[in-house]
Design a protein around this motif. Structure first.
Motif, PDB file in Angstrom:
ATOM      1  N   THR A 307       0.828  -1.208   0.000  1.00  0.00           N
ATOM      2  CA  THR A 307       0.000   0.000   0.000  1.00  0.00           C
ATOM      3  C   THR A 307       0.858   1.252   0.000  1.00  0.00           C
ATOM      4  N   GLU A 308       1.932   1.243   0.773  1.00  0.00           N
ATOM      5  CA  GLU A 308       2.844   2.389   0.789  1.00  0.00           C
ATOM      6  C   GLU A 308       3.491   2.593  -0.579  1.00  0.00           C
ATOM      7  N   ASP A 309       3.878   1.500  -1.227  1.00  0.00           N
ATOM      8  CA  ASP A 309       4.449   1.625  -2.573  1.00  0.00           C
ATOM      9  C   ASP A 309       3.433   2.214  -3.549  1.00  0.00           C
ATOM     10  N   TYR A 310       2.192   1.746  -3.454  1.00  0.00           N
ATOM     11  CA  TYR A 310       1.146   2.273  -4.344  1.00  0.00           C
ATOM     12  C   TYR A 310       0.909   3.754  -4.091  1.00  0.00           C
ATOM     13  N   ILE A 311       0.898   4.136  -2.809  1.00  0.00           N
ATOM     14  CA  ILE A 311       0.693   5.553  -2.481  1.00  0.00           C
ATOM     15  C   ILE A 311       1.868   6.388  -2.966  1.00  0.00           C
ATOM     16  N   ASN A 312       3.075   5.876  -2.830  1.00  0.00           N
ATOM     17  CA  ASN A 312       4.246   6.600  -3.319  1.00  0.00           C
ATOM     18  C   ASN A 312       4.194   6.775  -4.831  1.00  0.00           C
ATOM     19  N   ILE A 313       3.702   5.758  -5.537  1.00  0.00           N
ATOM     20  CA  ILE A 313       3.556   5.881  -6.991  1.00  0.00           C
ATOM     21  C   ILE A 313       2.539   6.968  -7.331  1.00  0.00           C
ATOM     22  N   GLN A 314       1.420   6.962  -6.587  1.00  0.00           N
ATOM     23  CA  GLN A 314       0.424   8.006  -6.825  1.00  0.00           C
ATOM     24  C   GLN A 314       0.987   9.398  -6.522  1.00  0.00           C
ATOM     25  N   LEU A 315       1.720   9.510  -5.438  1.00  0.00           N
ATOM     26  CA  LEU A 315       2.311  10.802  -5.092  1.00  0.00           C
ATOM     27  C   LEU A 315       3.343  11.231  -6.133  1.00  0.00           C
ATOM     28  N   ASP A 316       4.120  10.292  -6.641  1.00  0.00           N
ATOM     29  CA  ASP A 316       5.074  10.619  -7.702  1.00  0.00           C
ATOM     30  C   ASP A 316       4.354  11.083  -8.960  1.00  0.00           C
ATOM     31  N   SER A 317       3.221  10.439  -9.271  1.00  0.00           N
ATOM     32  CA  SER A 317       2.447  10.863 -10.443  1.00  0.00           C
ATOM     33  C   SER A 317       1.921  12.277 -10.261  1.00  0.00           C
ATOM     34  N   HIS A 318       1.413  12.559  -9.069  1.00  0.00           N
ATOM     35  CA  HIS A 318       0.938  13.920  -8.809  1.00  0.00           C
ATOM     36  C   HIS A 318       2.086  14.920  -8.837  1.00  0.00           C
ATOM     37  N   ARG A 319       3.221  14.502  -8.359  1.00  0.00           N
ATOM     38  CA  ARG A 319       4.382  15.392  -8.375  1.00  0.00           C
ATOM     39  C   ARG A 319       4.814  15.679  -9.817  1.00  0.00           C
ATOM     40  N   ASN A 320       4.764  14.666 -10.650  1.00  0.00           N
ATOM     41  CA  ASN A 320       5.112  14.871 -12.058  1.00  0.00           C
ATOM     42  C   ASN A 320       4.119  15.811 -12.746  1.00  0.00           C
ATOM     43  N   GLN A 321       2.843  15.674 -12.391  1.00  0.00           N
ATOM     44  CA  GLN A 321       1.850  16.577 -12.965  1.00  0.00           C
ATOM     45  C   GLN A 321       2.099  18.019 -12.540  1.00  0.00           C
ATOM     46  N   LEU A 322       2.497  18.196 -11.294  1.00  0.00           N
ATOM     47  CA  LEU A 322       2.816  19.545 -10.829  1.00  0.00           C
ATOM     48  C   LEU A 322       4.043  20.100 -11.555  1.00  0.00           C
ATOM     49  N   ILE A 323       5.020  19.236 -11.815  1.00  0.00           N
ATOM     50  CA  ILE A 323       6.206  19.692 -12.556  1.00  0.00           C
ATOM     51  C   ILE A 323       5.834  20.104 -13.975  1.00  0.00           C
ATOM     52  N   GLN A 324       4.948  19.318 -14.598  1.00  0.00           N
ATOM     53  CA  GLN A 324       4.494  19.686 -15.948  1.00  0.00           C
ATOM     54  C   GLN A 324       3.759  21.014 -15.936  1.00  0.00           C
ATOM     55  N   LEU A 325       2.896  21.174 -14.920  1.00  0.00           N
ATOM     56  CA  LEU A 325       2.184  22.450 -14.827  1.00  0.00           C
ATOM     57  C   LEU A 325       3.152  23.599 -14.615  1.00  0.00           C
ATOM     58  N   GLU A 326       4.160  23.380 -13.795  1.00  0.00           N
ATOM     59  CA  GLU A 326       5.167  24.421 -13.571  1.00  0.00           C
ATOM     60  C   GLU A 326       5.925  24.732 -14.866  1.00  0.00           C
ATOM     61  N   LEU A 327       6.194  23.695 -15.681  1.00  0.00           N
ATOM     62  CA  LEU A 327       6.874  23.915 -16.954  1.00  0.00           C
ATOM     63  C   LEU A 327       6.019  24.752 -17.901  1.00  0.00           C
ATOM     64  N   PHE A 328       4.726  24.440 -17.966  1.00  0.00           N
ATOM     65  CA  PHE A 328       3.830  25.216 -18.820  1.00  0.00           C
ATOM     66  C   PHE A 328       3.750  26.663 -18.357  1.00  0.00           C
ATOM     67  N   LEU A 329       3.629  26.839 -17.037  1.00  0.00           N
ATOM     68  CA  LEU A 329       3.529  28.204 -16.526  1.00  0.00           C
ATOM     69  C   LEU A 329       4.827  28.982 -16.764  1.00  0.00           C
ATOM     70  N   SER A 330       5.963  28.320 -16.610  1.00  0.00           N
ATOM     71  CA  SER A 330       7.239  29.002 -16.847  1.00  0.00           C
ATOM     72  C   SER A 330       7.391  29.372 -18.316  1.00  0.00           C
ATOM     73  N   SER A 331       6.972  28.461 -19.208  1.00  0.00           N
ATOM     74  CA  SER A 331       7.042  28.766 -20.644  1.00  0.00           C
ATOM     75  C   SER A 331       6.141  29.926 -20.996  1.00  0.00           C
ATOM     76  N   GLY A 332       4.919  29.918 -20.448  1.00  0.00           N
ATOM     77  CA  GLY A 332       4.010  31.034 -20.704  1.00  0.00           C
ATOM     78  C   GLY A 332       4.548  32.350 -20.166  1.00  0.00           C
ATOM     79  N   THR A 333       5.199  32.284 -19.009  1.00  0.00           N
ATOM     80  CA  THR A 333       5.770  33.507 -18.420  1.00  0.00           C
ATOM     81  C   THR A 333       6.882  34.067 -19.301  1.00  0.00           C
TER      82      THR A 333
END
Length: 392
Positions: A307-333
């Motif tokens: 369960t901890e491994d699954y949660i860590n995978i989910q958290l990593d996925s959310h973290r990657n989504q945040l990084i992508q969003l940050e990349l889009f926002l930085s490019s737009g800026t």
């Protein structure tokens, strides 16, 4: 000085030394004594009397002190078995059981089981079971040494207690883990953290009991030390068998007891004192039970880890989504900064020859700058996708 079956300390009998008397009273502990004839007594005795009564050393009695953190232990001494299994703290001899703190809520079931199983089977109870398999089972139970019956009660009680705690933990843990998998929240995480801590503590307790049983099973000498009846029979009546009457008090089954004592004594003379098959079978049965409980806790730990491994995978996925969003926002800026640079350059109050038609030129500057910034943003995003920095 003797009073009601136990020795009164000298300080109390003489009446002198009030402070010493008070200290002695504080050291007394409640003990229940149940002998092989079914007689039972519960009183408070001090350590000195217990050591004199069962002939053990102070270091052995210290193992039974609940204030000291001793691991689960089964020790065989010359005339006693010192038993420390979680809340079950007892001293077993060939004729009686001394159980510490019999009024404790966790010890009460052990007391009831000792009362039911330790007293010998009388002739009247045998008549009620004549003609069937029950009579054979009662006879077999009667032939078992007293110390082994008491040891079996303690082992069964502690194994059942730990198994019940494991069941309670499983009942609470599995739904909590499933809920955490479906919804990650601070409340669910804190709940699982507490359950994991409880599981770790319970696993350590079960592991200690299992290790003690495994250590006993691996050493035949240690198991041979637990044969108190055999040692007592060999010491009291090695040839003549006259010590049997002093071994067991008068009871309806005294004949069978003396007969069995004589057989054990003769076996000892023939060199069978190293035969530990009976105790080995007893310990193996409860070793398998406690090992099964440990396997259940291991399975639960693996489920928590998964369960901890699954949660860590989910958290990593959310973290990657945040990084992508940050990349889009930085490019737009960056693109908007270029657009602002163009507007700031053309907003300067500098006369140009082509600046006569202000409205016409303003329109084309705005359109050209906007299209250029949009193309630049598209190029940055395409480059990031090509390099695998963002998902497709």
């Amino acid at each position: 000085m003797a009073k009601d079956g136990y020795v009164v300390p000298a300080e109390l009998s003489t009446g002198g030394g009030g402070m010493a008397a008070a200290a002695t009273v504080k050291k007394k502990t409640s003990w229940m004594v149940l002998d092989s004839t079914g007689n039972e007594i519960t009183k408070e005795w001090d350590k000195q009397y217990i050591m004199q009564h069962v002939l053990i050393h102070a270091r052995d009695l210290r193992i039974l002190d609940p204030l000291l953190s001793y691991p689960s232990t089964i020790l065989g001494r010359d005339g006693a078995i010192v038993l420390n299994l979680e809340h079950i703290k007892a001293i077993i001899t060939a004729e009686e059981v001394l159980l510490r703190d019999p009024l404790d809520e966790n010890v009460v079931p052990v007391v009831q089981e000792l009362r039911r199983r330790l007293p010998p089977v009388t002739a009247n109870s045998k008549k009620e079971n004549l003609g069937g398999q029950n009579d054979v089972e009662v006879g077999e139970e009667d032939e078992s040494p007293f110390e082994f019956r008491a040891l079996e009660v303690a082992l069964e009680a502690i194994c059942s207690f730990l198994a019940a705690r494991t069941t309670e933990l499983e009942t609470a843990a599995y739904p909590a883990l499933d809920e955490l998998t479906s919804k990650i929240s601070s409340r669910n995480l804190d709940r699982v953290r507490k359950l994991k801590s409880a599981m770790t503590r319970l696993t350590a307790r079960v592991q200690k009991v299992r290790d003690e049983l495994e250590q006993l099973l691996d050493d035949d000498d240690d198991m041979a030390d637990l044969y108190l009846s055999r040692k007592l029979a060999g010491a009291s009546s090695p040839v003549s068998g006259s010590g049997g009457a002093n071994w067991f008090p008068a009871s309806p089954t005294i004949g069978s007891k003396i007969s069995r004592a004589s057989r054990v004594s003769m076996a000892t003379v023939r060199g069978d004192e190293n035969d530990v098959e009976e105790l080995e079978m007893l310990l193996e049965a409860y070793f398998m039970q406690i090992d099964g409980t440990l396997n259940r806790l291991t399975t639960l730990r693996e489920y928590i880890d998964d369960t901890e491994d699954y949660i860590n995978i989910q958290l990593d996925s959310h973290r990657n989504q945040l990084i992508q969003l940050e990349l889009f926002l930085s490019s737009g800026t960056v693109c908007l900064s270029i657009y602002a640079l163009v507007t700031s350059i053309f907003g300067m109050n500098i006369p140009y020859t082509w600046n006569q038609n202000y409205g016409y030129m303003f329109k084309w500057v705005v359109i050209t700058a906007g299209v250029g910034c949009a193309l630049l943003f598209a190029v940055i995003v395409a480059y990031a996708r090509r390099k695998g920095l963002v998902g497709s």
